[in-house]
Motif scaffolding. Structure first.
Motif, PDB file in Angstrom:
ATOM      1  N   UNK A 156      79.631 -20.833 -19.043  1.00  0.00           N
ATOM      2  CA  UNK A 156      78.743 -21.472 -18.063  1.00  0.00           C
ATOM      3  C   UNK A 156      78.508 -20.540 -16.874  1.00  0.00           C
ATOM      4  N   UNK A 157      79.574 -19.905 -16.425  1.00  0.00           N
ATOM      5  CA  UNK A 157      79.471 -18.979 -15.302  1.00  0.00           C
ATOM      6  C   UNK A 157      78.562 -17.804 -15.651  1.00  0.00           C
ATOM      7  N   UNK A 158      78.731 -17.266 -16.863  1.00  0.00           N
ATOM      8  CA  UNK A 158      77.898 -16.140 -17.293  1.00  0.00           C
ATOM      9  C   UNK A 158      76.432 -16.551 -17.404  1.00  0.00           C
ATOM     10  N   UNK A 159      76.188 -17.718 -18.028  1.00  0.00           N
ATOM     11  CA  UNK A 159      74.809 -18.184 -18.180  1.00  0.00           C
ATOM     12  C   UNK A 159      74.164 -18.435 -16.824  1.00  0.00           C
ATOM     13  N   UNK A 160      74.934 -18.991 -15.900  1.00  0.00           N
ATOM     14  CA  UNK A 160      74.397 -19.247 -14.561  1.00  0.00           C
ATOM     15  C   UNK A 160      74.011 -17.947 -13.869  1.00  0.00           C
ATOM     16  N   UNK A 161      74.811 -16.908 -14.071  1.00  0.00           N
ATOM     17  CA  UNK A 161      74.508 -15.619 -13.447  1.00  0.00           C
ATOM     18  C   UNK A 161      73.269 -14.977 -14.064  1.00  0.00           C
ATOM     19  N   UNK A 162      73.073 -15.169 -15.374  1.00  0.00           N
ATOM     20  CA  UNK A 162      71.853 -14.663 -15.997  1.00  0.00           C
ATOM     21  C   UNK A 162      70.631 -15.345 -15.389  1.00  0.00           C
ATOM     22  N   UNK A 163      70.695 -16.674 -15.299  1.00  0.00           N
ATOM     23  CA  UNK A 163      69.573 -17.427 -14.726  1.00  0.00           C
ATOM     24  C   UNK A 163      69.361 -17.036 -13.267  1.00  0.00           C
ATOM     25  N   UNK A 164      70.458 -16.882 -12.537  1.00  0.00           N
ATOM     26  CA  UNK A 164      70.373 -16.479 -11.129  1.00  0.00           C
ATOM     27  C   UNK A 164      69.684 -15.122 -10.988  1.00  0.00           C
ATOM     28  N   UNK A 165      70.085 -14.151 -11.821  1.00  0.00           N
ATOM     29  CA  UNK A 165      69.497 -12.816 -11.748  1.00  0.00           C
ATOM     30  C   UNK A 165      68.015 -12.843 -12.093  1.00  0.00           C
TER      31      UNK A 165
END
Length: 326
Positions: A156-165
């Motif tokens: 979830x943390x990784x996916x959130x960072x992808x979306x954030x970027x």
């Protein structure tokens, strides 16, 4: 696939440690019928199930590339991220190979196939009870649940960072790239991903679908198909980028290695897609729909990229430029 092969490197160390206790117990006690290396024979490794094994193996390592997501939080990202990535791959390769081999030994080469077909999610607990004791099996059940929570939280943390970027770079709506004013966390991207996950879980519950067969197996199949496809595109993308300008780097590092990796991934992708029915355990339209779903997502991304290149060239040119590795 079973829950043992798809947790990825984000698994909590407690569950992985418990698996090592069982693996060592099986190895010390000699397995069910003595120790054998038949599972590593070429006819098994390169046999008709190679596509399924590749899918399971790639899924087990899913997330190793996420080390680069934390490049902004280390002092020397070019060196630290590289070392962390290779170390993670090496350690996990040894651990996963040893644990998987030991579970096969717990039932014997032929017995493991039978048990894996009838009780894929429980065979490791059976091995734990038979070789390490009932308390180890019970402890493992608790640790697997907490491990899955840790694994899901990490993804979830990784996916959130992808979306954030992507939001920060303007590929997605700018709101997705908003950071919390006090904590600096990608709170909008995290909330969006949480809402999407909740919607999928509620839809599965409302339809009465089996959570393992539908939500887990079918739900993870697009990722298992899509991850090696993204790695394939990345390998050829790296090759193409450095073909124009090597930036003073060795040719074997930036040209030969990406090219060989891309060719290997091309073969792996073909085997995985060809073995989709074995991957999902279904011989119906899902074997066609799931690969098409991945290709549709890829096409949508290409269309979005082309639109940005044509209508918003400044945004297109700035994609990824905030990464300190560049």
């Amino acid at each position: 696939m079973t829950t043992d092969t798809t947790a990825g490197p984000a698994l909590h160390t407690g569950a992985l440690g418990a698996r090592h206790v069982v693996a060592l117990a099986v190895a010390v006690r000699g397995g069910a019928h003595g120790l054998s290396t038949a599972a590593f024979s070429p006819e098994e490794v390169f046999g008709p199930r190679a596509g399924v094994m590749l899918a399971a193996g790639i899924a087990a390592f899913a997330g190793f590339e996420s080390t680069v997501l934390f490049s902004e939080e280390v002092r020397d990202p070019a060196r630290t991220i590289r070392r962390a990535t290779f170390a993670a791959i090496a350690v996990l390769a040894v651990f996963y190979a040893f644990i998987t081999w030991s579970i096969v030994q717990a039932f014997g080469d032929s017995g493991a196939v039978t048990v894996g077909g009838t009780d894929p999610t429980g065979m490791i607990f059976t091995a734990a009870r038979d070789f390490a004791g009932g308390w180890v099996a019970t402890t493992m059940q608790v640790l697997v649940v907490t491990s899955w929570f840790a694994s899901i939280l990490a993804f979830h943390n990784a996916a959130s960072r992808y979306v954030f970027a992507l939001g920060r770079d303007g590929v997605l709506p700018k709101a997705a790239g908003a950071a919390h004013p006090r904590l600096g966390s990608p709170w909008v991207a995290s909330a969006d991903h949480s809402l999407l996950t909740l919607t999928a879980v509620l839809a599965c519950a409302a339809s009465g679908s089996d959570p393992y067969e539908v939500l887990f197996v079918l739900g993870s199949a697009p990722a298992v198909i899509g991850l090696p496809l993204m790695n394939l595109l990345a390998a050829f993308g790296i090759f193409t980028y450095f073909l124009r300008n090597r930036h003073g780097l060795p040719a074997w590092q930036v040209l030969l290695c990406p090219l060989l990796a891309g060719l290997a991934l091309l073969a792996a992708n073909w085997l995985i897609i060809a073995n989709t029915p074995q991957l999902t355990g279904r011989d119906d339209s899902s074997s066609i729909f799931l690969p098409l779903l991945v290709l549709a997502a890829l096409a949508a991304g290409c269309v979005r990229g082309a639109w940005l290149w044509w209508r918003r060239p400044a945004v297109y040119a700035a994609i990824g430029q905030t990464d300190p590795l560049t």
